[in-house]
Motif scaffolding. Structure first.
Motif: not given
Length: 297
Positions: A117-125, A272-282
């Motif tokens: 889950m941490e990998g998903h959270l930080l992938a946008p970085m 005020r920043t929202l990030v989508l992560a994980g497969g369903v975010s596609a």
């Protein structure tokens, strides 16, 4: 520092090399979709065996195709080996961990366990323009649906999560009800594009009460009941359109529920920043709805 990453949590074998200065140098992914399709879902034992079969060839392919200056990357150029430590399928995780730790030991470099889950959270970085910290993340995948406040690397606050089925799991199970096969989520989304959004309106679970938790199990049951009742009086030549309409209503309900909870999370945290992560975010409808949501805040 250059690190080889190994991902074997479910039905994809993924390997990548990341350089702390140059960024992502290369990556390779092998999908097991064809292997599991005839069973209608992931078979854990088959997934584990396929990881064993594919890991070494995939790493060799990655090294051969990744350049370091004027030459191909070699194992001796690595300073560490990272691997997914969970959550995921136990056998599949053990396969990746055993491979990664053995390789790291043979090279005399550290082996780094990474929480899925941490990998998903930080992938946008890894993006060219990464999101500024702090941000709220909607982590939505086949096995998890969570809202997390990411204050810094390693500093996370869980705001809400699914109390039963994850959103991706609900997509796959509903796709199976519709006879769409595996993987179900993308096929359901494609079918929903042909659906009439006015024919059915499904409930938005747990949005009529305070809180940031999710529940999608009842929505799946509602979908099944609606489909059975409508199909009983449906002409054979209208059945395909009925399935598309049901798929559209289901997708709209899931997307609306996720968007409503995202809005609450942003309002409650003040971030005020929202990030989508994980497969369903596609999912395109989800991305469009969240974009519209953030534009209104």
């Amino acid at each position: 520092m250059r690190v080889l990453g190994i991902e074997t949590s479910c039905d994809e074998t993924g390997v990548a090399v990341y350089d702390s200065v140059a960024g992502l140098l290369g990556h390779e992914v092998y999908s097991q979709v064809a292997l599991h399709a005839e069973y209608g879902g992931v078979v854990p034992e088959l997934a584990s065996r396929d990881h064993v079969r594919k890991l070494l060839p995939l790493v060799r392919e990655l090294l051969a195709s990744t350049r370091l200056g004027d030459r191909a990357l070699t194992l001796s150029d690595l300073h560490g080996v990272a691997y997914t430590a969970g959550p995921g399928l136990v056998g599949a995780l053990l396969t990746g961990a055993a491979f990664a730790r053995s390789l790291a030991w043979s090279l005399g470099v550290p082996a780094l366990a990474v929480h899925h889950m941490e990998g998903h959270l930080l992938a946008p970085m890894l993006e060219a323009t990464p999101p500024a910290l702090p941000f709220v993340a909607l982590l939505v995948s086949g096995g998890h649906t969570q809202l997390v406040e990411v204050r810094a690397v390693g500093d996370y606050r869980l705001l809400g999560e699914s109390v039963d089925d994850a959103a991706g799991e609900a997509f796959d199970k509903t796709a199976k009800l519709l006879g769409l096969g595996y993987p179900g989520g993308p096929r359901l989304a494609a079918l929903a594009e042909r659906g009439d959004p006015r024919r059915f309106r499904f409930p938005r679970p747990m949005t009529d009460r305070p809180g940031l938790d999710f529940s999608f199990s009842g929505l799946k049951t509602h979908t099944l009941t609606t489909l059975r009742e409508a199909a009983a009086s449906c002409a054979p030549d209208a059945l395909e359109q009925l399935q598309a309409d049901v798929a559209r209503a289901f997708e709209e309900a899931v997307v609306d529920t996720l968007a409503i909870k995202c809005r609450r999370a942003v309002q409650q945290t003040g971030v005020r920043t929202l990030v989508l992560a994980g497969g369903v975010s596609a999912n395109r409808r989800l991305r469009a709805r969240v974009d519209a949501l953030m534009g209104d805040l």
